[in-house]
Design an enzyme around this catalytic site. Structure first.
Site, PDB file in Angstrom:
ATOM      1  N   ARG A 170      -0.462  56.084  59.052  1.00  0.00           N
ATOM      2  CA  ARG A 170      -1.297  56.631  60.143  1.00  0.00           C
ATOM      3  C   ARG A 170      -1.286  55.713  61.373  1.00  0.00           C
ATOM      4  O   ARG A 170      -2.300  55.535  62.050  1.00  0.00           O
ATOM      5  CB  ARG A 170      -2.750  56.847  59.685  1.00  0.00           C
ATOM      6  N   SER A 243      -8.453  65.121  57.701  1.00  0.00           N
ATOM      7  CA  SER A 243      -9.166  63.937  57.185  1.00  0.00           C
ATOM      8  C   SER A 243      -9.866  63.237  58.345  1.00  0.00           C
ATOM      9  O   SER A 243      -9.216  62.887  59.335  1.00  0.00           O
ATOM     10  CB  SER A 243      -8.189  62.939  56.556  1.00  0.00           C
ATOM     11  N   GLU A 338      -9.856  58.338  61.208  1.00  0.00           N
ATOM     12  CA  GLU A 338      -8.476  58.713  61.511  1.00  0.00           C
ATOM     13  C   GLU A 338      -8.462  59.532  62.801  1.00  0.00           C
ATOM     14  O   GLU A 338      -7.534  59.476  63.592  1.00  0.00           O
ATOM     15  CB  GLU A 338      -7.895  59.535  60.361  1.00  0.00           C
TER      16      GLU A 338
HETATM   17  P1  FAD Z   1      -4.016  66.019  69.489  1.00  0.00           P
HETATM   18  O1  FAD Z   1      -5.234  66.095  68.635  1.00  0.00           O
HETATM   19  O2  FAD Z   1      -3.907  66.942  70.632  1.00  0.00           O
HETATM   20  O3  FAD Z   1      -3.839  64.526  69.996  1.00  0.00           O
HETATM   21  C1  FAD Z   1      -3.906  63.446  69.091  1.00  0.00           C
HETATM   22  C2  FAD Z   1      -3.676  62.137  69.843  1.00  0.00           C
HETATM   23  O4  FAD Z   1      -2.339  62.093  70.321  1.00  0.00           O
HETATM   24  C3  FAD Z   1      -4.546  61.975  71.083  1.00  0.00           C
HETATM   25  O5  FAD Z   1      -4.857  60.605  71.215  1.00  0.00           O
HETATM   26  C4  FAD Z   1      -3.656  62.422  72.219  1.00  0.00           C
HETATM   27  O6  FAD Z   1      -4.001  61.830  73.459  1.00  0.00           O
HETATM   28  C5  FAD Z   1      -2.306  61.959  71.746  1.00  0.00           C
HETATM   29  N1  FAD Z   1      -1.181  62.810  72.200  1.00  0.00           N
HETATM   30  C6  FAD Z   1      -1.011  64.122  71.946  1.00  0.00           C
HETATM   31  N2  FAD Z   1       0.184  64.531  72.416  1.00  0.00           N
HETATM   32  C7  FAD Z   1       0.770  63.449  72.988  1.00  0.00           C
HETATM   33  C8  FAD Z   1       2.019  63.229  73.641  1.00  0.00           C
HETATM   34  N3  FAD Z   1       2.932  64.188  73.798  1.00  0.00           N
HETATM   35  N4  FAD Z   1       2.276  61.989  74.126  1.00  0.00           N
HETATM   36  C9  FAD Z   1       1.377  60.992  73.968  1.00  0.00           C
HETATM   37  N5  FAD Z   1       0.173  61.136  73.352  1.00  0.00           N
HETATM   38  C10 FAD Z   1      -0.111  62.359  72.869  1.00  0.00           C
HETATM   39  N6  FAD Z   1      -2.414  64.771  59.836  1.00  0.00           N
HETATM   40  C11 FAD Z   1      -1.567  64.198  58.947  1.00  0.00           C
HETATM   41  O7  FAD Z   1      -0.956  63.161  59.256  1.00  0.00           O
HETATM   42  N7  FAD Z   1      -1.362  64.741  57.708  1.00  0.00           N
HETATM   43  C12 FAD Z   1      -2.000  65.861  57.302  1.00  0.00           C
HETATM   44  O8  FAD Z   1      -1.793  66.322  56.184  1.00  0.00           O
HETATM   45  C13 FAD Z   1      -2.889  66.492  58.216  1.00  0.00           C
HETATM   46  N8  FAD Z   1      -3.551  67.615  57.850  1.00  0.00           N
HETATM   47  C14 FAD Z   1      -4.408  68.198  58.736  1.00  0.00           C
HETATM   48  C15 FAD Z   1      -5.073  69.370  58.331  1.00  0.00           C
HETATM   49  C16 FAD Z   1      -5.946  69.999  59.207  1.00  0.00           C
HETATM   50  C17 FAD Z   1      -6.630  71.271  58.750  1.00  0.00           C
HETATM   51  C18 FAD Z   1      -6.159  69.471  60.504  1.00  0.00           C
HETATM   52  C19 FAD Z   1      -7.066  70.188  61.455  1.00  0.00           C
HETATM   53  C20 FAD Z   1      -5.526  68.318  60.896  1.00  0.00           C
HETATM   54  C21 FAD Z   1      -4.643  67.655  60.016  1.00  0.00           C
HETATM   55  N9  FAD Z   1      -3.977  66.463  60.367  1.00  0.00           N
HETATM   56  C22 FAD Z   1      -3.083  65.901  59.489  1.00  0.00           C
HETATM   57  C23 FAD Z   1      -4.228  65.823  61.668  1.00  0.00           C
HETATM   58  C24 FAD Z   1      -3.395  66.398  62.834  1.00  0.00           C
HETATM   59  O9  FAD Z   1      -2.866  67.646  62.498  1.00  0.00           O
HETATM   60  C25 FAD Z   1      -2.254  65.472  63.224  1.00  0.00           C
HETATM   61  O10 FAD Z   1      -2.767  64.211  63.593  1.00  0.00           O
HETATM   62  C26 FAD Z   1      -1.433  66.018  64.386  1.00  0.00           C
HETATM   63  O11 FAD Z   1      -0.277  65.239  64.579  1.00  0.00           O
HETATM   64  C27 FAD Z   1      -2.218  66.077  65.682  1.00  0.00           C
HETATM   65  O12 FAD Z   1      -1.448  66.807  66.608  1.00  0.00           O
HETATM   66  P2  FAD Z   1      -2.091  67.432  67.918  1.00  0.00           P
HETATM   67  O13 FAD Z   1      -0.969  67.933  68.746  1.00  0.00           O
HETATM   68  O14 FAD Z   1      -3.137  68.418  67.567  1.00  0.00           O
HETATM   69  O15 FAD Z   1      -2.723  66.130  68.559  1.00  0.00           O
HETATM   70  N1  EPU Z   2     -10.542  63.327  45.949  1.00  0.00           N
HETATM   71  C1  EPU Z   2     -11.771  63.463  45.344  1.00  0.00           C
HETATM   72  N2  EPU Z   2     -12.742  64.137  46.028  1.00  0.00           N
HETATM   73  C2  EPU Z   2     -12.538  64.667  47.256  1.00  0.00           C
HETATM   74  C3  EPU Z   2     -11.278  64.521  47.878  1.00  0.00           C
HETATM   75  C4  EPU Z   2     -10.290  63.826  47.193  1.00  0.00           C
HETATM   76  O1  EPU Z   2     -12.001  62.993  44.236  1.00  0.00           O
HETATM   77  O2  EPU Z   2     -13.471  65.282  47.785  1.00  0.00           O
HETATM   78  C5  EPU Z   2      -9.470  62.662  45.182  1.00  0.00           C
HETATM   79  C6  EPU Z   2      -8.416  63.674  44.707  1.00  0.00           C
HETATM   80  O3  EPU Z   2      -8.789  64.266  43.494  1.00  0.00           O
HETATM   81  C7  EPU Z   2      -7.172  62.818  44.597  1.00  0.00           C
HETATM   82  C8  EPU Z   2      -7.363  61.787  45.714  1.00  0.00           C
HETATM   83  O4  EPU Z   2      -8.756  61.773  46.038  1.00  0.00           O
HETATM   84  O5  EPU Z   2      -7.174  62.143  43.371  1.00  0.00           O
HETATM   85  C9  EPU Z   2      -6.522  62.112  46.948  1.00  0.00           C
HETATM   86  O6  EPU Z   2      -6.896  63.397  47.442  1.00  0.00           O
HETATM   87  P1  EPU Z   2      -5.870  64.354  48.233  1.00  0.00           P
HETATM   88  O7  EPU Z   2      -4.617  64.500  47.444  1.00  0.00           O
HETATM   89  O8  EPU Z   2      -6.593  65.584  48.597  1.00  0.00           O
HETATM   90  O9  EPU Z   2      -5.486  63.535  49.515  1.00  0.00           O
HETATM   91  P2  EPU Z   2      -6.310  62.589  50.487  1.00  0.00           P
HETATM   92  O10 EPU Z   2      -5.977  61.181  50.166  1.00  0.00           O
HETATM   93  O11 EPU Z   2      -7.745  62.954  50.509  1.00  0.00           O
HETATM   94  C10 EPU Z   2      -4.370  62.426  52.201  1.00  0.00           C
HETATM   95  C11 EPU Z   2      -4.186  62.570  53.681  1.00  0.00           C
HETATM   96  C12 EPU Z   2      -4.077  64.039  54.052  1.00  0.00           C
HETATM   97  C13 EPU Z   2      -2.871  64.628  53.342  1.00  0.00           C
HETATM   98  C14 EPU Z   2      -3.076  64.465  51.842  1.00  0.00           C
HETATM   99  C15 EPU Z   2      -1.890  64.934  51.041  1.00  0.00           C
HETATM  100  C16 EPU Z   2      -5.206  60.666  54.727  1.00  0.00           C
HETATM  101  C17 EPU Z   2      -6.344  60.135  55.514  1.00  0.00           C
HETATM  102  N3  EPU Z   2      -5.280  61.938  54.395  1.00  0.00           N
HETATM  103  O12 EPU Z   2      -5.630  62.982  51.874  1.00  0.00           O
HETATM  104  O13 EPU Z   2      -3.859  64.127  55.463  1.00  0.00           O
HETATM  105  O14 EPU Z   2      -2.716  65.987  53.654  1.00  0.00           O
HETATM  106  O15 EPU Z   2      -3.297  63.076  51.521  1.00  0.00           O
HETATM  107  O16 EPU Z   2      -0.854  64.037  51.189  1.00  0.00           O
HETATM  108  O17 EPU Z   2      -4.266  59.917  54.425  1.00  0.00           O
HETATM  109  C18 EPU Z   2      -5.012  64.265  57.549  1.00  0.00           C
HETATM  110  O18 EPU Z   2      -4.473  63.185  57.813  1.00  0.00           O
HETATM  111  O19 EPU Z   2      -5.737  64.882  58.337  1.00  0.00           O
HETATM  112  C19 EPU Z   2      -4.770  64.840  56.229  1.00  0.00           C
HETATM  113  C20 EPU Z   2      -5.322  65.998  55.832  1.00  0.00           C
END
Ligand code: FAD
Ligand code: EPU
Length: 346
Positions: A170, A243, A338
């Protein structure tokens, strides 16, 4: 890219459509950056602007804590192309404003492997390197080749190769010394025509078997989509930014001490460090499903804070602080957000 060079500046623009948390409020000014030809004009406008400037993509990793008393530039430049390929690899370039999941689908359709585990992550291509998006055992850095960015200080366009981006969990240099300095314009990924599937995280393989599908990048993607839908809220239905906190990385000694008290804590070992499951810790502190007005903790994933409708960013932030304090009291670990918490006043 489309050829449309005129920029239009909206005043008093609504924030709600541009952030997946669904926080209501206003931005003093909003510009939509839709084509490469607008870049010189946007850079001029930004450098003359007296006030805070925020670039956004899909708004899926930000939390507004009040009105934005400045300028927002929403990046919506489009274009995906194959730059080069050989027998084994293909280099795919995408403009910053492309929707990340559209790029994933493009690559799956072409048979280019490497980002199928990153299916359904919201947001844009341009943001993907910022926090080195990751899910299900894969991070952007695993397929990243190069990006192009423009310096907001000098207007110079430069390339950043993988090593220069300092990718980590991250993290990238764009969250470090170059935070707010570069606008990412496009990203090039190096994808594989002979993909090695990454099935080690969670129940991906189990889900593919349940679906009775052959093992390939399309089925991995489908399994991950199903798993994600079963626990993460859809921002179109419930406001959230994924997250809210990072999973904390701790040393072996700290890990041992925690493990002694909490034998069942889920963790991963990464380069000598231990990554602890913050969602598990938050759940153990009793927050899962908690709701205070319209601010809450998702009932299926405690790491995700949600806005049930009209919560303010300040209410979400206050809830996050209470959660963080309680995790600290229980486990002695301070969670780090995050999500990018934004205020135009600081
Ligand atoms: P924004 O929220 O628009 O911007 C994020 C940051 O980047 C801000 O600081 C902004 O100023 C900067 N920025 C945006 N575009 C640019 C650019 N072109 N140049 C320079 N700076 C820029 N993230 C994960 O890593 N793994 C996951 O599994 C994951 N799951 C998600 C699930 C859900 C339901 C949601 C809502 C979010 C999740 N995220 C996850 C977080 C998010 O999707 C990512 O961080 C994504 O990359 C953000 O993209 P965005 O375009 O929406 O960024
Ligand atoms: N867990 C719990 N309770 C909860 C949530 C999670 O016990 O309420 C336990 C799960 O059972 C599992 C462990 O925690 O044993 C990890 O959970 P999960 O697989 O759901 O992933 P996470 O660590 O909570 C991370 C990323 C996610 C990404 C998933 C899958 C971060 C901060 N988050 O979540 O990214 O999708 O792994 O790889 O690293 C995001 O960044 O926005 C995001 C959604």
């Amino acid at each position: 890219m489309q050829k449309n060079s005129a920029i239009s500046i909206e005043s008093n623009a609504d924030l709600k459509p541009i952030n997946t948390f669904g926080i209501q409020g206003k931005s003093k000014y909003l510009i939509h950056f839709t084509s490469e030809e607008q870049l010189p004009q946007i850079l001029r406008y930004v450098s003359n602007f007296k006030g805070k400037v925020l670039f956004t993509g899909g708004g899926s990793n930000i939390l507004f804590t009040g009105n934005w008393d400045g300028l927002i530039v929403k990046i919506a430049t489009k274009g995906i192309e194959v730059l080069e390929e050989d027998e084994d690899y293909v280099y795919v370039k995408a403009e910053a404003g492309e929707v990340w999941d559209d790029l994933v689908n493009y690559c799956i359709s072409g048979g280019y492997g490497g980002i199928e585990n990153l299916s359904l992550i919201p947001g844009t291509v341009g943001s993907s390197p910022i926090q080195n998006i990751g899910a299900y055992g894969v991070e952007l850095k695993d397929v990243f080749y190069m990006l192009e960015a423009v310096s907001l200080r000098t207007g110079e366009i430069r390339e950043f190769y993988k090593e220069e981006c300092l990718f980590d969990y991250r993290y990238s240099i764009f969250k470090g010394v170059y935070k707010g300095v570069y606008l990412i314009l496009s990203v090039i990924l190096k994808l594989s025509k002979k993909p090695l599937l990454s099935l080690s995280y969670g129940a991906v393989e189990q889900e593919i078997n349940r679906l009775d599908l052959p093992l390939n990048i399309a089925s991995v993607s489908q399994a991950i989509i199903n798993i994600r839908r079963s626990k993460l809220p859809d921002p179109l239905e419930i406001g959230n930014a994924g997250s809210f906190f990072k999973n904390p990385l701790v040393s072996k000694d700290v890990f041992k001490a925690i493990k002694q008290k909490h034998g069942d804590i889920p963790y991963f070992i990464t380069d000598e460090e231990y990554k602890l499951a913050a969602g598990w810790m938050i759940e153990k502190c009793g927050w899962k499903g908690y709701r205070e007005g319209d601010a809450g903790v998702h009932e299926k994933q405690a790491l995700v804070l949600v806005n049930y409708g009209t919560a303010s960013g300040k209410q979400i932030k206050d809830l996050a602080e209470k959660i963080s304090d309680s995790v600290y009291d229980h486990f002695g670990i301070r969670l780090e957000p995050e999500v990018n918490i934004l205020s135009s006043e600081e």
